[in-house]
Design a protein around this motif. Structure first.
Motif, mmCIF file in Angstrom:
data_model
loop_
_atom_site.group_PDB
_atom_site.id
_atom_site.type_symbol
_atom_site.label_atom_id
_atom_site.label_comp_id
_atom_site.label_asym_id
_atom_site.label_seq_id
_atom_site.Cartn_x
_atom_site.Cartn_y
_atom_site.Cartn_z
ATOM 1 N N ALA A 267 -4.924 7.187 0.201
ATOM 2 C CA ALA A 267 -4.306 7.554 1.477
ATOM 3 C C ALA A 267 -3.999 6.334 2.343
ATOM 4 N N ASP A 268 -4.863 5.312 2.309
ATOM 5 C CA ASP A 268 -4.620 4.143 3.151
ATOM 6 C C ASP A 268 -3.375 3.379 2.698
ATOM 7 N N ARG A 269 -3.115 3.401 1.398
ATOM 8 C CA ARG A 269 -1.906 2.732 0.892
ATOM 9 C C ARG A 269 -0.653 3.548 1.227
ATOM 10 N N GLU A 271 -0.322 5.361 3.872
ATOM 11 C CA GLU A 271 -0.089 5.124 5.296
ATOM 12 C C GLU A 271 0.530 3.761 5.543
ATOM 13 N N ALA A 272 0.058 2.741 4.802
ATOM 14 C CA ALA A 272 0.622 1.397 4.957
ATOM 15 C C ALA A 272 2.092 1.370 4.557
ATOM 16 N N LEU A 273 2.415 2.050 3.467
ATOM 17 C CA LEU A 273 3.806 2.115 3.013
ATOM 18 C C LEU A 273 4.651 2.902 3.993
ATOM 19 N N ASN A 274 4.134 3.997 4.508
ATOM 20 C CA ASN A 274 4.872 4.797 5.470
ATOM 21 C C ASN A 274 5.222 3.975 6.709
ATOM 22 N N ARG A 275 4.257 3.204 7.227
ATOM 23 C CA ARG A 275 4.515 2.381 8.414
ATOM 24 C C ARG A 275 5.629 1.372 8.148
#
Length: 329
Positions: A267-269, A271-275
């Motif tokens: 999930a953290d990756r 979110e990083a890609l989404n940002r």
């Protein structure tokens, strides 16, 4: 602690020390620390390819590593989609997908090797491309209600061209027949070009084609636009009303674009890609290109929104494909 107790406890102490020493290094590991591959499930040179390459190039300015584009075409996007679905769920292999592999194909193709909902982790809904109902000027109708009324007095006199069975230009017509009670005859072609040529030549009456293809012919009067297929009007064809507002509320057909990763990607990756994608989509260069191609922005850029949208589109098109009778082995 005596010597015997210390020796007995030594393995646990060493293991705890090792874990403690490893934790800061693991936490400090950056993402991404190597290039990310963005798979396009279509051949180079088309509008989807152009969108994805522009976005990937811009992404490289918002990530510490470059984003590399890789075309894996075939089977209306299924080959590239299955490749990504089976890739390691680590955030380094993504797909720039469309309505085909992310919704329609699940019902259209038998024995598909992936599921649009279960096989992918959604990252961002990039946007959507409306279709537009256009007719040859020989057809007297000026509005959608006039077209429907004219068709009632000329049973099966109206045929619509599509770029192929199961394409959005086909299924848009199937959905229209269902909501309007018409019986427009479907004439499939091998691609948008041949379909457009026969429409311009008067061999077929109309088509539910994409706005980018239709725009120049509408502007020079060779085709007449009766209605945009999405709930909101298209910026590419200002002044053309939607089909929904002409008496068919809820009629909504478009080709959507979204970026996904293999299911199970942390999930953290995601979110990083989404940002980073959100930042890239705000670039003036990206916005200008997408606007020139008729792309409309997605109302919600969150991963959760794309996931819900894919599930909704999959269910919607399953019903339309069933009514169409289209099936590909």
């Amino acid at each position: 602690m005596n010597k015997r107790s210390f020796i007995a406890a030594l393995p646990a102490v060493l293991a705890a020390a090792a874990a403690f020493a490893a934790t800061p290094a693991q936490a400090a590991a950056p993402f991404p620390d190597k290039p990310i591959t963005l798979v396009i499930p279509y051949p180079p040179g088309g509008p989807t390819d152009a969108m994805a390459r522009t976005l990937a190039n811009e992404m490289s300015t918002h990530l510490p590593q470059p984003m590399i584009v890789e075309n894996r075409a075939g089977a209306n996007g299924n080959i590239g989609a299955e490749y990504v679905a089976r890739a390691a769920p680590d955030g380094y292999t993504l797909m720039f997908g469309t309505s085909g592999p992310l919704a329609i194909n699940a019902s259209l193709y038998q024995g598909l090797g992936y599921d649009p909902v279960k096989s992918f982790a959604p990252i961002i809904h990039v946007g959507y491309l409306p279709n537009v109902l256009v007719v040859n000027p020989a057809i007297p109708a000026k509005t959608v209600p006039e077209l429907v009324a004219w068709s009632k007095t000329h049973p099966r006199a109206l045929s619509f061209a599509s770029s192929g069975s199961g394409a959005s230009s086909h299924l848009a017509g199937v959905m229209f027949n269902s909501v309007a009670g018409t019986d427009f005859l479907h004439v499939p072609y091998k691609g948008t070009g041949p379909a457009l040529n026969d429409l311009l030549g008067g061999h077929v009456a109309m088509s539910f084609t994409d706005v980018l293809t239709a725009k120049p012919f509408v502007e020079n009067g060779k085709l007449r636009a009766l209605g945009v297929t999405t709930l909101k009007p298209s910026r590419a064809l200002p002044g053309v009303p939607t089909i929904a507002e002409q008496g068919y509320p809820g009629y909504d057909v478009s080709v959507f674009f979204g970026v996904v990763a293999p299911a199970g990607t942390p999930a953290d990756r995601i979110e990083a890609l989404n940002r980073a994608f959100v930042q890239a989509l705000r670039s003036e260069k990206v916005k200008a290109l997408f606007a020139s191609q008729g792309l409309e922005s997605a109302p919600d850029s969150s991963p959760r929104a794309l996931g819900a949208f894919i599930a909704q589109e999959k269910a919607k098109w399953a019903d339309v494909v069933k009514r169409s009778g289209a099936q590909i082995n």
